[in-house]
Design a protein around this motif. Sequence first.
Motif, PDB file in Angstrom:
ATOM      1  N   VAL A  70       0.837  -1.198   0.000  1.00 41.73           N
ATOM      2  CA  VAL A  70       0.000   0.000   0.000  1.00 41.73           C
ATOM      3  C   VAL A  70       0.874   1.250   0.000  1.00 41.73           C
ATOM      4  N   GLU A  71       1.948   1.227   0.764  1.00 43.02           N
ATOM      5  CA  GLU A  71       2.829   2.397   0.840  1.00 43.02           C
ATOM      6  C   GLU A  71       3.585   2.616  -0.466  1.00 43.02           C
ATOM      7  N   ILE A  72       4.025   1.525  -1.098  1.00 48.91           N
ATOM      8  CA  ILE A  72       4.683   1.644  -2.395  1.00 48.91           C
ATOM      9  C   ILE A  72       3.729   2.277  -3.406  1.00 48.91           C
ATOM     10  N   GLN A  73       2.477   1.838  -3.399  1.00 54.02           N
ATOM     11  CA  GLN A  73       1.483   2.417  -4.305  1.00 54.02           C
ATOM     12  C   GLN A  73       1.325   3.911  -4.045  1.00 54.02           C
ATOM     13  N   SER A  74       1.279   4.286  -2.773  1.00 53.23           N
ATOM     14  CA  SER A  74       1.110   5.695  -2.422  1.00 53.23           C
ATOM     15  C   SER A  74       2.302   6.532  -2.877  1.00 53.23           C
ATOM     16  N   GLN A  75       3.510   6.038  -2.625  1.00 56.51           N
ATOM     17  CA  GLN A  75       4.711   6.795  -2.964  1.00 56.51           C
ATOM     18  C   GLN A  75       4.946   6.860  -4.474  1.00 56.51           C
ATOM     19  N   ALA A  76       4.454   5.872  -5.211  1.00 57.63           N
ATOM     20  CA  ALA A  76       4.681   5.825  -6.659  1.00 57.63           C
ATOM     21  C   ALA A  76       3.670   6.657  -7.444  1.00 57.63           C
ATOM     22  N   ALA A  77       2.607   7.077  -6.801  1.00 60.39           N
ATOM     23  CA  ALA A  77       1.543   7.798  -7.503  1.00 60.39           C
ATOM     24  C   ALA A  77       2.083   9.054  -8.184  1.00 60.39           C
ATOM     25  N   GLY A  78       1.882   9.144  -9.484  1.00 63.48           N
ATOM     26  CA  GLY A  78       2.288  10.328 -10.231  1.00 63.48           C
ATOM     27  C   GLY A  78       3.772  10.410 -10.547  1.00 63.48           C
ATOM     28  N   ARG A  79       4.530   9.382 -10.249  1.00 62.79           N
ATOM     29  CA  ARG A  79       5.972   9.427 -10.477  1.00 62.79           C
ATOM     30  C   ARG A  79       6.379   8.680 -11.746  1.00 62.79           C
ATOM     31  N   LEU A  80       7.570   9.005 -12.198  1.00 64.35           N
ATOM     32  CA  LEU A  80       8.170   8.324 -13.330  1.00 64.35           C
ATOM     33  C   LEU A  80       9.435   7.614 -12.869  1.00 64.35           C
ATOM     34  N   LEU A  81       9.697   6.447 -13.452  1.00 67.50           N
ATOM     35  CA  LEU A  81      10.972   5.761 -13.298  1.00 67.50           C
ATOM     36  C   LEU A  81      11.496   5.472 -14.694  1.00 67.50           C
ATOM     37  N   HIS A  82      12.722   5.880 -14.947  1.00 63.93           N
ATOM     38  CA  HIS A  82      13.311   5.737 -16.279  1.00 63.93           C
ATOM     39  C   HIS A  82      12.399   6.357 -17.348  1.00 63.93           C
ATOM     40  N   LYS A  83      11.827   7.510 -16.988  1.00 62.54           N
ATOM     41  CA  LYS A  83      10.973   8.294 -17.882  1.00 62.54           C
ATOM     42  C   LYS A  83       9.682   7.564 -18.258  1.00 62.54           C
ATOM     43  N   ARG A  84       9.270   6.634 -17.426  1.00 61.51           N
ATOM     44  CA  ARG A  84       8.054   5.874 -17.675  1.00 61.51           C
ATOM     45  C   ARG A  84       7.133   5.965 -16.463  1.00 61.51           C
ATOM     46  N   VAL A  85       5.840   5.978 -16.705  1.00 57.88           N
ATOM     47  CA  VAL A  85       4.850   6.019 -15.628  1.00 57.88           C
ATOM     48  C   VAL A  85       4.954   4.737 -14.803  1.00 57.88           C
ATOM     49  N   VAL A  86       4.942   4.888 -13.487  1.00 58.06           N
ATOM     50  CA  VAL A  86       5.056   3.729 -12.601  1.00 58.06           C
ATOM     51  C   VAL A  86       3.693   3.076 -12.399  1.00 58.06           C
ATOM     52  N   ASP A  87       3.659   1.767 -12.602  1.00 55.46           N
ATOM     53  CA  ASP A  87       2.452   0.977 -12.386  1.00 55.46           C
ATOM     54  C   ASP A  87       2.761  -0.059 -11.308  1.00 55.46           C
ATOM     55  N   VAL A  88       2.155   0.093 -10.134  1.00 53.12           N
ATOM     56  CA  VAL A  88       2.425  -0.802  -9.006  1.00 53.12           C
ATOM     57  C   VAL A  88       1.353  -1.881  -8.949  1.00 53.12           C
ATOM     58  N   ARG A  89       1.803  -3.121  -8.857  1.00 54.42           N
ATOM     59  CA  ARG A  89       0.893  -4.254  -8.753  1.00 54.42           C
ATOM     60  C   ARG A  89       1.151  -4.998  -7.457  1.00 54.42           C
ATOM     61  N   ILE A  90       0.091  -5.387  -6.772  1.00 53.45           N
ATOM     62  CA  ILE A  90       0.207  -6.223  -5.585  1.00 53.45           C
ATOM     63  C   ILE A  90       0.083  -7.671  -6.039  1.00 53.45           C
ATOM     64  N   ALA A  91       1.180  -8.404  -5.976  1.00 56.56           N
ATOM     65  CA  ALA A  91       1.214  -9.772  -6.497  1.00 56.56           C
ATOM     66  C   ALA A  91       1.002 -10.777  -5.374  1.00 56.56           C
ATOM     67  N   LYS A  92       0.240 -11.806  -5.670  1.00 57.74           N
ATOM     68  CA  LYS A  92       0.013 -12.876  -4.704  1.00 57.74           C
ATOM     69  C   LYS A  92       0.924 -14.073  -4.947  1.00 57.74           C
ATOM     70  N   ARG A  93       1.365 -14.230  -6.204  1.00 58.90           N
ATOM     71  CA  ARG A  93       2.221 -15.366  -6.566  1.00 58.90           C
ATOM     72  C   ARG A  93       3.366 -14.859  -7.439  1.00 58.90           C
ATOM     73  N   PRO A  94       4.491 -15.553  -7.447  1.00 54.26           N
ATOM     74  CA  PRO A  94       5.599 -15.153  -8.324  1.00 54.26           C
ATOM     75  C   PRO A  94       5.172 -15.061  -9.779  1.00 54.26           C
ATOM     76  N   GLU A  95       4.226 -15.911 -10.198  1.00 55.14           N
ATOM     77  CA  GLU A  95       3.766 -15.894 -11.585  1.00 55.14           C
ATOM     78  C   GLU A  95       3.133 -14.557 -11.962  1.00 55.14           C
ATOM     79  N   ASP A  96       2.648 -13.823 -10.968  1.00 49.20           N
ATOM     80  CA  ASP A  96       2.008 -12.538 -11.234  1.00 49.20           C
ATOM     81  C   ASP A  96       3.005 -11.429 -11.526  1.00 49.20           C
ATOM     82  N   THR A  97       4.292 -11.708 -11.415  1.00 44.29           N
ATOM     83  CA  THR A  97       5.322 -10.666 -11.558  1.00 44.29           C
ATOM     84  C   THR A  97       6.076 -10.749 -12.886  1.00 44.29           C
TER      85      THR A  97
END
Length: 197
Positions: free
Chosen positions: A84-111
């Motif tokens: 939840v905190e990662i999602q909050s801190q990433a809101a509106g930010r760019l990494l490597h000039k790209r919009v950050v999309d945070v996903r909460i994964a339940k399994r390694p396959e989701d990543t």
Amino acid sequence: MRRGQRASGVIRNVWSSVVRIGPVAAAACLVFAVSVSPAQTGSQRLAEKAQAMLHMAEFVQWPGEGSGGGPFQVCVLGDPPLSVEIQSQAAGRLLHKRVVDVRIAKRPEDTRTCQMVILGGASAGRSNALVESLREMDAVTIADWDGFCKVGGMMEIAEVEGGYHFRVNMDAVTASHLTVSSHFLMLATILHPGKRG
């Protein structure tokens, strides 16, 4: 600054410098400034850890800069409060000039489509299985628990008095064809767990 020495300073200066002058120059000038005050609340400390983890991605380069020009995908495994905190801190930010999309994964396959995978402390009990399942990906893996690099993870962040300490498993980084900024490596303990003697 000697290798293994922790960073100090004010974390809010890092992001503005990364955006303004670029990640390598920011690392050289500000040496990944992070401060941790004993007076901080648990939520404040979690927020700063989340910021620090996101900033770490600025000092990593991917082959071809990470799967095209779509969103920069960050997946978080095993720690709902940190997710939840990662999602909050990433809101509106760019990494490597790209919009950050945070996903909460339940399994390694989701990543599988993520450039960055963060494993929270709640996942430590499954460390070997999780790291093994992530080994074939070109994502940088980061965790906040001791021993992550020794079992094959790439980057570790640990809170110490007044700041953070970083460890980097260069064997895992090299095997995934990633590059970590030499300026960031000056702050970290470099590990080669695959070597003996």
